[in-house]
Design an enzyme around this catalytic site. Sequence first.
Site, PDB file in Angstrom:
ATOM      1  CG  ASP A 130      -2.001  -0.954   1.271  1.00  0.00           C
ATOM      2  OD1 ASP A 130      -2.307  -1.515   0.217  1.00  0.00           O
ATOM      3  OD2 ASP A 130      -2.584  -1.150   2.357  1.00  0.00           O
ATOM      4  NE  ARG A 180      -4.659  -1.630  -4.167  1.00  0.00           N
ATOM      5  CZ  ARG A 180      -4.249  -1.909  -2.916  1.00  0.00           C
ATOM      6  NH1 ARG A 180      -3.823  -0.954  -2.126  1.00  0.00           N
ATOM      7  NH2 ARG A 180      -4.258  -3.140  -2.482  1.00  0.00           N
TER       8      ARG A 180
HETATM    9  C1  LIG Z   1      -8.762  -1.334  -3.141  1.00  0.00           C
HETATM   10  C2  LIG Z   1      -8.325   0.010  -2.666  1.00  0.00           C
HETATM   11  C3  LIG Z   1      -7.078   0.161  -2.114  1.00  0.00           C
HETATM   12  C4  LIG Z   1      -6.641   1.425  -1.686  1.00  0.00           C
HETATM   13  N1  LIG Z   1      -5.339   1.586  -1.280  1.00  0.00           N
HETATM   14  C5  LIG Z   1      -4.895   2.815  -0.978  1.00  0.00           C
HETATM   15  C6  LIG Z   1      -3.525   3.052  -0.684  1.00  0.00           C
HETATM   16  O1  LIG Z   1      -2.682   2.148  -0.682  1.00  0.00           O
HETATM   17  N2  LIG Z   1      -3.151   4.324  -0.385  1.00  0.00           N
HETATM   18  C7  LIG Z   1      -4.042   5.360  -0.381  1.00  0.00           C
HETATM   19  O2  LIG Z   1      -3.642   6.506  -0.145  1.00  0.00           O
HETATM   20  N3  LIG Z   1      -5.344   5.160  -0.650  1.00  0.00           N
HETATM   21  C8  LIG Z   1      -5.784   3.927  -0.947  1.00  0.00           C
HETATM   22  N4  LIG Z   1      -7.115   3.746  -1.257  1.00  0.00           N
HETATM   23  C9  LIG Z   1      -8.104   4.827  -0.981  1.00  0.00           C
HETATM   24  C10 LIG Z   1      -8.215   5.776  -2.140  1.00  0.00           C
HETATM   25  O3  LIG Z   1      -7.031   6.523  -2.269  1.00  0.00           O
HETATM   26  C11 LIG Z   1      -9.395   6.745  -1.935  1.00  0.00           C
HETATM   27  O4  LIG Z   1      -9.212   7.487  -0.776  1.00  0.00           O
HETATM   28  C12 LIG Z   1     -10.754   6.076  -1.857  1.00  0.00           C
HETATM   29  O5  LIG Z   1     -10.832   4.970  -2.722  1.00  0.00           O
HETATM   30  C13 LIG Z   1     -11.870   7.072  -2.243  1.00  0.00           C
HETATM   31  O6  LIG Z   1     -11.670   7.506  -3.548  1.00  0.00           O
HETATM   32  P1  LIG Z   1     -12.576   7.058  -4.808  1.00  0.00           P
HETATM   33  O7  LIG Z   1     -11.648   6.694  -5.910  1.00  0.00           O
HETATM   34  O8  LIG Z   1     -13.478   5.976  -4.401  1.00  0.00           O
HETATM   35  O9  LIG Z   1     -13.291   8.355  -5.286  1.00  0.00           O
HETATM   36  P2  LIG Z   1     -14.097   9.506  -4.511  1.00  0.00           P
HETATM   37  O10 LIG Z   1     -14.243  10.594  -5.510  1.00  0.00           O
HETATM   38  O11 LIG Z   1     -13.482   9.814  -3.203  1.00  0.00           O
HETATM   39  O12 LIG Z   1     -15.486   8.816  -4.241  1.00  0.00           O
HETATM   40  C14 LIG Z   1     -16.365   8.449  -5.297  1.00  0.00           C
HETATM   41  C15 LIG Z   1     -17.624   7.867  -4.686  1.00  0.00           C
HETATM   42  O13 LIG Z   1     -17.315   6.631  -4.063  1.00  0.00           O
HETATM   43  C16 LIG Z   1     -18.047   6.487  -2.859  1.00  0.00           C
HETATM   44  N5  LIG Z   1     -17.107   6.411  -1.730  1.00  0.00           N
HETATM   45  C17 LIG Z   1     -15.781   6.680  -1.739  1.00  0.00           C
HETATM   46  N6  LIG Z   1     -15.230   6.469  -0.531  1.00  0.00           N
HETATM   47  C18 LIG Z   1     -16.232   6.061   0.270  1.00  0.00           C
HETATM   48  C19 LIG Z   1     -16.317   5.676   1.636  1.00  0.00           C
HETATM   49  N7  LIG Z   1     -15.257   5.662   2.445  1.00  0.00           N
HETATM   50  N8  LIG Z   1     -17.523   5.315   2.142  1.00  0.00           N
HETATM   51  C20 LIG Z   1     -18.626   5.293   1.358  1.00  0.00           C
HETATM   52  N9  LIG Z   1     -18.613   5.650   0.047  1.00  0.00           N
HETATM   53  C21 LIG Z   1     -17.435   6.029  -0.496  1.00  0.00           C
HETATM   54  C22 LIG Z   1     -18.969   7.661  -2.764  1.00  0.00           C
HETATM   55  O14 LIG Z   1     -20.183   7.297  -3.373  1.00  0.00           O
HETATM   56  C23 LIG Z   1     -18.243   8.711  -3.583  1.00  0.00           C
HETATM   57  O15 LIG Z   1     -19.108   9.685  -4.105  1.00  0.00           O
HETATM   58  C24 LIG Z   1      -7.542   2.515  -1.744  1.00  0.00           C
HETATM   59  C25 LIG Z   1      -8.807   2.353  -2.298  1.00  0.00           C
HETATM   60  C26 LIG Z   1      -9.209   1.137  -2.762  1.00  0.00           C
HETATM   61  C27 LIG Z   1     -10.557   1.016  -3.395  1.00  0.00           C
END
Ligand SMILES: Cc1cc2nc3c(=O)[nH]c(=O)nc-3n(C[C@H](O)[C@H](O)[C@H](O)COP(=O)(O)OP(=O)(O)OC[C@H]3O[C@@H](n4cnc5c(N)ncnc54)[C@H](O)[C@@H]3O)c2cc1C
Length: 302
Positions: A130, A180
Site C-alpha cells: 500500500d 494499483r
Molecule cells: C482497493 C483500494 C485500495 C486502496 N489503497 C490505498 C492506498 O494504498 N493508499 C491510499 O492513499 N489510498 C488507498 N485507497 C483509498 C483511495 O485513495 C481513496 O481514498 C478512496 O478509494 C476514495 O476515492 P474514490 O476513488 O473511491 O473516489 P471519490 O471521488 O473519493 O469517491 C467516489 C464515490 O465513491 C463512494 N465512496 C468513496 N469512498 C467512500 C467511503 N469511504 N464510504 C462510502 N462511500 C465512499 C462515494 O459514493 C463517492 O461519491 C484505496 C482504495 C481502494 C478502493
Amino acid sequence: MLRSTLLKLSESQGFARWVTSNQTTRRMSHRFVAGEELDEAIAAARVCNNRGMLVSLDYLGENVATAADAQRARNAYLEVFDRIAAEKLNANVSCKLTQLGLDLSPEFCQGQVLSIVERAALYDNFLRVDMEGSAYTEGTIDVVKKVRLRSPAIGTVIQSYLYRSEQDVLDLLAIGCRIRLCKGAYQEPPQVAYPKKEDVDANYLKLARLLLLSGFYHGIATHDPRMIGATIRMAAENKVAKDDFEFQMLYGVRTDLQRQLVRDGYRLRIYIPYGRDWFPYFMRRLAERPANLGFFVRNFFR
Ligand SMILES: Cc1cc2nc3c(=O)[nH]c(=O)nc-3n(C[C@H](O)[C@H](O)[C@H](O)COP(=O)(O)OP(=O)(O)OC[C@H]3O[C@@H](n4cnc5c(N)ncnc54)[C@H](O)[C@@H]3O)c2cc1C
C-alpha cells in the site's frame, strides 16, 4: 474542512484509545473492517469469493515503534499466505511498510518484505505494498523496486493526487511492476498534491490510460462511477480485454457497484482489512465521505 479534521484526528492516540475501547464504536467499525481476528477476515474472503470477487487481505497496522512489533507483523503476513493456501481462497495480500519497520530502518524493512514476498512466491501468490502519506512515497517505491529485482510477486500503489505520480508510474512500468491506481487517502499539502478534486480525477484518468496500455496486469482502485465508466470505455477502445486488468474496491463501500461490475463480467478485487489496529483506517474511510460521519453519529446515539 471536515475531511482534514478527521484525518488529523486519525493521528490522535488519545482519541484512538477511546474509540477502540468503546463497544459501540467497535461494533460500528465492522462496516469497513472484517473483524479483529484472521478467522473473521477469512470468512469475509470466502463470502466474496463465492460472489465471484477476488480478495486482498490486509492485516491492519502502521508506524510500529519497535523491531519486535515489525517482526510480529511480518509473521502475521506469513501466516496469512499460509491460510490463504490452506483454505484455497482466491486472495492476495496488502501491507503497509511502516508496519514492517520502514521508520526504523529501510534495510531492515526491505529484508522483512523480501521474506514475505518469498512466501507469496512459494504459493504463486502476490504481495501488494500500500502507499501511505507522501513522507513515505520515496522510501516505499525504493523498497518495492529493490525487492522487485528479486521477485515479480510484489507490486505497489500509486496515488493520482501526487504531482510525482506520472514519473513514478513510468519508472515502475520500466521494471514491469504491477500497480494499483487510487486517488490517495491522506492529508497532503499543495506543494506535493493537487488540492482540487477535478485535477486529481484528471490525473487518475491519465495514469489509468498509461496502465491499461502498458501490457501488464494492474488494479484500478476506485468507487467513482465516472472513473470506472471511463476505464471501461478506454479498455474497449484500445482492445484491452476484461481479463487484462481488475477493478478494486474497499470492503463495505459501494457494494451495489461491486455486484454490478461482477455481473458485467469484470474482475473485481475486494480489499478486506482486519486486526485490532483499525482506528486510522476507519478514520480515513470516514474522511472520504462526510455522510459516513453522520451515519455513525446517528447510530452511536441510538
Ligand atoms: C482497493 C483500494 C485500495 C486502496 N489503497 C490505498 C492506498 O494504498 N493508499 C491510499 O492513499 N489510498 C488507498 N485507497 C483509498 C483511495 O485513495 C481513496 O481514498 C478512496 O478509494 C476514495 O476515492 P474514490 O476513488 O473511491 O473516489 P471519490 O471521488 O473519493 O469517491 C467516489 C464515490 O465513491 C463512494 N465512496 C468513496 N469512498 C467512500 C467511503 N469511504 N464510504 C462510502 N462511500 C465512499 C462515494 O459514493 C463517492 O461519491 C484505496 C482504495 C481502494 C478502493
